[in-house]
Scaffold this motif. Structure first.
Motif, mmCIF file in Angstrom:
data_model
loop_
_atom_site.group_PDB
_atom_site.id
_atom_site.type_symbol
_atom_site.label_atom_id
_atom_site.label_comp_id
_atom_site.label_asym_id
_atom_site.label_seq_id
_atom_site.Cartn_x
_atom_site.Cartn_y
_atom_site.Cartn_z
ATOM 1 N N ASP A 38 18.856 61.500 25.544
ATOM 2 C CA ASP A 38 17.608 61.360 26.315
ATOM 3 C C ASP A 38 17.290 59.919 26.697
ATOM 4 O O ASP A 38 16.149 59.591 27.015
ATOM 5 N N HIS A 39 18.305 59.035 26.648
ATOM 6 C CA HIS A 39 18.034 57.631 26.981
ATOM 7 C C HIS A 39 17.896 57.457 28.490
ATOM 8 O O HIS A 39 18.762 57.857 29.253
ATOM 9 N N GLN A 40 16.773 56.898 28.915
ATOM 10 C CA GLN A 40 16.549 56.576 30.314
ATOM 11 C C GLN A 40 16.308 55.076 30.422
ATOM 12 O O GLN A 40 15.413 54.542 29.748
ATOM 13 N N THR A 41 17.079 54.417 31.222
ATOM 14 C CA THR A 41 16.979 52.971 31.357
ATOM 15 C C THR A 41 15.627 52.581 31.931
ATOM 16 O O THR A 41 15.242 53.030 33.015
ATOM 17 N N THR A 42 14.891 51.762 31.213
ATOM 18 C CA THR A 42 13.548 51.366 31.632
ATOM 19 C C THR A 42 13.598 50.163 32.565
ATOM 20 O O THR A 42 14.612 49.476 32.691
ATOM 21 N N PHE A 43 12.466 49.914 33.202
ATOM 22 C CA PHE A 43 12.319 48.741 34.069
ATOM 23 C C PHE A 43 12.613 47.469 33.267
ATOM 24 O O PHE A 43 13.307 46.564 33.744
ATOM 25 N N MET A 44 12.093 47.392 32.049
ATOM 26 C CA MET A 44 12.308 46.220 31.212
ATOM 27 C C MET A 44 13.793 46.017 30.905
ATOM 28 O O MET A 44 14.314 44.902 30.944
ATOM 29 N N GLU A 45 14.490 47.115 30.634
ATOM 30 C CA GLU A 45 15.907 47.023 30.306
ATOM 31 C C GLU A 45 16.711 46.532 31.502
ATOM 32 O O GLU A 45 17.612 45.697 31.361
ATOM 33 N N VAL A 46 16.372 47.018 32.686
ATOM 34 C CA VAL A 46 17.067 46.557 33.898
ATOM 35 C C VAL A 46 16.857 45.057 34.082
ATOM 36 O O VAL A 46 17.802 44.322 34.380
ATOM 37 N N TYR A 47 15.625 44.609 33.877
ATOM 38 C CA TYR A 47 15.330 43.179 34.026
ATOM 39 C C TYR A 47 16.162 42.343 33.059
ATOM 40 O O TYR A 47 16.761 41.326 33.449
ATOM 41 N N HIS A 48 16.208 42.766 31.793
ATOM 42 C CA HIS A 48 16.933 41.992 30.786
ATOM 43 C C HIS A 48 18.443 42.089 30.956
ATOM 44 O O HIS A 48 19.176 41.208 30.468
ATOM 45 N N ARG A 49 18.914 43.109 31.613
ATOM 46 C CA ARG A 49 20.335 43.168 31.956
ATOM 47 C C ARG A 49 20.630 42.286 33.176
ATOM 48 O O ARG A 49 21.658 41.607 33.237
#
Length: 317
Positions: free
Chosen positions: A37-48
């Motif tokens: 159920d992992h959905q990439t969050t806005f924060m995760e995209v930014y930090h990547r």
């Protein structure tokens, strides 16, 4: 991770988001599947995106500060799944910023960050949405028009050139550098023998350029080169200035020469105006100021050598 029936830590992290990114990547690599159920969050995209963007483009410190500030404005979206965000979600943030009285420039930077993240998400196959070009940020209404330094004020600066900080204002007025470019300028990028400065980090691609050293400010730059510190502009202990520290120096100099109300960007505006009044070559002027060329011919086929740029900068009196 279990080892011999006992758990041992795989890695340590300063923040939860770093741990979540590591866990997601670890599962993909070692178990060939994503977290349940992992959905990439806005924060995760930014930090990547940020480390990849830094590696690819080497942005200036002012650009990095701008990204982080824009990211904070988008805090309401940080924990939302990136692929699920829609136009209305982004526009709601921008509308809230406008109602709070934030500047057009701030809104534009937030929209730019959204665009960069959407391009990264498309490249990494997280999402193929592109809402940034559709977002409305209103019209650019100048809060404060820029003012040219008068000849009288420039003369006052020269009369007080030995006073603390005055030399920095004169350097800005005879190079057209942005304040951030001057504060970030390393001594290694100042070539006294050939009398030019190389700007290696700027807010724009056109900002990467060479600026001849005007003969009037050469002694000021030589004195700064002999002072402690690795940056051209440093305090007595050799420590570089950030913008907020330098603002105190700027205000002190402006009060000293009775020129309150001027901003650092007025120096660039003054250089552009004085060169224009002196009928400077338009292409050379653009090169010195770090403005993008007006057309393809100017950008690609016209090359202005150091001698031509020096001829242009020496039009400043």
């Amino acid at each position: 991770m279990s080892e011999g029936g006992r758990q041992r830590p795989v890695e340590y992290f300063a923040t939860q988001i770093e741990a979540e990114i590591f866990a997601a990547d670890y599962n993909k690599v070692h178990h060939h599947r994503s977290l349940p159920d992992h959905q990439t969050t806005f924060m995760e995209v930014y930090h990547r995106w940020l480390p990849a963007h830094i590696a690819d483009t080497s942005p200036s410190q002012s650009s990095l500060d701008s990204y982080r500030n824009s990211f904070r404005h988008l805090s309401s979206l940080h924990h939302e799944p990136f692929a699920g965000l829609r136009y209305a979600d982004y526009q709601r943030v921008l509308d809230g910023m406008r109602k709070s009285g934030l500047s057009y420039s701030s809104l534009k930077k937030v929209r730019s960050l959204i665009s960069l993240l959407e391009k990264y998400a498309h490249k990494t196959e997280l999402s193929n949405k592109s809402y940034a070009p559709l977002l409305s940020i209103g019209r650019n209404r100048s809060v404060r028009p820029h003012h040219v330094f008068s000849r009288q004020k420039i003369n006052r600066l020269w009369c007080q050139a030995d006073a603390p900080g005055v030399d920095t204002v004169l350097i800005l007025l005879y190079t057209g550098m942005r304040c951030g470019e001057l504060l970030g300028l390393q001594k290694a990028d100042v070539h006294l023998r050939q009398r030019y400065i190389r700007i290696t980090r700027s807010k724009t691609a056109a900002g990467i350029r060479i600026i001849p050293i005007h003969h009037r400010i050469l002694p000021l730059i030589e004195a700064r080169m002999a002072a402690p510190g690795e940056t051209l502009i440093a305090d007595d202990a050799g420590r570089p200035y950030n913008y907020s520290r330098y603002c105190a120096v700027w205000r002190s100099v402006m009060q000293f020469i009775r020129a309150e109300g001027h901003t650092t960007h007025d120096c660039r505006h003054t250089v552009a105006t004085l060169l224009d009044n002196a009928d400077a070559n338009e292409t050379a002027k653009r090169r010195i100021l770090g403005h993008a060329g007006g057309d393809v011919t100017e950008r690609v086929y016209t090359h202005k050598g150091l001698r031509q740029l020096r001829k242009c900068i020496e039009l400043l009196k």
